[in-house]
Design an enzyme around this catalytic site. Sequence first.
Site, PDB file in Angstrom:
ATOM      1  N   GLY A 177       0.866  -1.180   0.011  1.00 23.70           N
ATOM      2  CA  GLY A 177       0.003  -0.049   0.080  1.00 23.70           C
ATOM      3  C   GLY A 177       0.793   1.144  -0.113  1.00 23.70           C
ATOM      4  O   GLY A 177       0.046   2.361  -0.189  1.00 23.70           O
ATOM      5  N   GLY A 179       3.007   2.639  -2.106  1.00 26.41           N
ATOM      6  CA  GLY A 179       3.758   2.877  -3.444  1.00 26.41           C
ATOM      7  C   GLY A 179       2.988   4.299  -3.636  1.00 26.41           C
ATOM      8  O   GLY A 179       1.784   4.596  -3.460  1.00 26.41           O
ATOM      9  N   CYS A 182       0.325   3.538  -6.178  1.00 23.52           N
ATOM     10  CA  CYS A 182      -0.693   2.559  -5.567  1.00 23.52           C
ATOM     11  C   CYS A 182      -1.783   2.692  -4.955  1.00 23.52           C
ATOM     12  O   CYS A 182      -1.996   4.001  -4.434  1.00 23.52           O
ATOM     13  CB  CYS A 182      -0.036   1.758  -4.508  1.00 23.52           C
ATOM     14  SG  CYS A 182      -0.596   0.613  -3.437  1.00 23.52           S
TER      15      CYS A 182
HETATM   16  P1  5GP Z   1       7.154   3.679  -4.959  1.00 23.24           P
HETATM   17  O1  5GP Z   1       8.612   3.858  -4.829  1.00 23.24           O
HETATM   18  O2  5GP Z   1       7.009   4.317  -6.026  1.00 23.24           O
HETATM   19  O3  5GP Z   1       6.613   4.510  -3.799  1.00 23.24           O
HETATM   20  O4  5GP Z   1       6.593   2.364  -4.891  1.00 23.24           O
HETATM   21  C1  5GP Z   1       7.088   1.400  -5.735  1.00 23.24           C
HETATM   22  C2  5GP Z   1       6.361   0.396  -5.460  1.00 23.24           C
HETATM   23  O5  5GP Z   1       4.782   0.239  -5.723  1.00 23.24           O
HETATM   24  C3  5GP Z   1       6.598  -1.301  -6.350  1.00 23.24           C
HETATM   25  O6  5GP Z   1       8.010  -1.797  -6.112  1.00 23.24           O
HETATM   26  C4  5GP Z   1       5.478  -2.118  -6.303  1.00 23.24           C
HETATM   27  O7  5GP Z   1       5.885  -2.815  -4.921  1.00 23.24           O
HETATM   28  C5  5GP Z   1       4.572  -0.964  -5.791  1.00 23.24           C
HETATM   29  N1  5GP Z   1       3.386  -0.868  -6.979  1.00 23.24           N
HETATM   30  C6  5GP Z   1       3.811  -0.819  -8.051  1.00 23.24           C
HETATM   31  N2  5GP Z   1       2.702  -0.637  -8.918  1.00 23.24           N
HETATM   32  C7  5GP Z   1       1.626  -0.826  -8.151  1.00 23.24           C
HETATM   33  C8  5GP Z   1       0.190  -1.020  -8.542  1.00 23.24           C
HETATM   34  O8  5GP Z   1      -0.095  -0.645  -9.633  1.00 23.24           O
HETATM   35  N3  5GP Z   1      -0.666  -1.252  -7.312  1.00 23.24           N
HETATM   36  C9  5GP Z   1       0.262  -1.489  -6.131  1.00 23.24           C
HETATM   37  N4  5GP Z   1      -0.939  -1.650  -5.230  1.00 23.24           N
HETATM   38  N5  5GP Z   1       1.332  -1.312  -5.909  1.00 23.24           N
HETATM   39  C10 5GP Z   1       2.132  -0.958  -6.844  1.00 23.24           C
END
Ligand code: 5GP
Length: 348
Positions: A177, A179, A182
């Site tokens: 959750g 991301g 996300c």
């Molecule tokens: P960020 O660094 O952008 O905050 O988080 C990256 C992470 O978000 C990714 O490694 C993956 O675990 C998660 N993530 C990527 N795409 C999605 C998505 O479409 N839905 C969700 N729930 N998580 C995502």
Amino acid sequence: MRIENDPKLDFKDVLIRPKRSTLSSRADVTIERAIPFRHAKRNWKGFPLIAANMDGTGTIPMARALKRFGAMVALRKHYDVDELVSFFRSDDSANCFYTIGTNEADQEKFAAVKKQVAIPMICLDVANGYTESFVDMVRRVRDQNPDAVIMAGNVVTGDMTEALVLGGADIVKVGIGPGSVCTTRKMTGVGYPQLSAIIECADAAHGLKGQVCGDGGCTVPGDVAKAYGAGADFVMLGGMLAGHDESEGEIRTEMRDGRKVPVAMVFYGMSSDTAMKKHAGGVAKYRASEGKTVEVPYRGPVDVTMQEIMGGVRSMMTYIGAVSLKEVPKRTTFVRVSAQLNTMFGGG
Ligand code: 5GP
């Protein structure tokens, strides 16, 4: 129904308290770590930062760029067999994870690639690492790849971290959750504050000689520093590495002084409508999209961002007197702050 009353914290809820030390300069610290793997029975050496296996970050050009910093990439899933074989035959793949999804086509593609080239590091990635079938998959992949480094997730609690380490994972990926693209928390109400998730999962994994990768929720270099302070052995980044030349995203340009210049790049979650349309022919009826599509500013080559992140981590280490990255959790004291105050000072 139960309610847990212990406070659970996010990056924005804490700051790292400075400590007296003999270190005077960023040059006195090393951000390289030698990390031993429980199952693969070997060490990895480098700066333990991983570009996420997303379309906008898990690319071959990103792997080439991050290798110069000793950092890693989890490749996105959608390269074809020939691209993967030629990449894993090259030196550029030294710090790269091959990402396997759960469907049959992914398994078949992996088998086809493995027939032609050795795959030393594997990322098993599902949105919800809590199912029995996922633990079975980790066990099966471990049996078939006894020498490979296996990173598996995502989970957010100690019990499931232990199950994955015992099932064959060297590294457990932590985060549900947090991301930047996300929407799981919004769509399902499910999640766990990321700093506490890292602290609890690291404690569980380290007791079994496993490692954890804090995945998601870092928005500034200080968040990466806090993740290491919380006990993350590796930190995975999506949004912070998006928008660069190496991201291979769709670029939006504007006319400035009669010239077309890049100003923004499209970045999307891997379970967003955009990703599902691109890779799976649309959103399946039984599932809602749990990711969104955003535009991030275009930021040029990723080298500048990497220097900023590494500079931030090095500087944190001089503030707390940690000579090596491994020492950081031992030297870290978090102080709780009001989220609002922290946001004012750039805590994301
Ligand atoms: P960020 O660094 O952008 O905050 O988080 C990256 C992470 O978000 C990714 O490694 C993956 O675990 C998660 N993530 C990527 N795409 C999605 C998505 O479409 N839905 C969700 N729930 N998580 C995502």
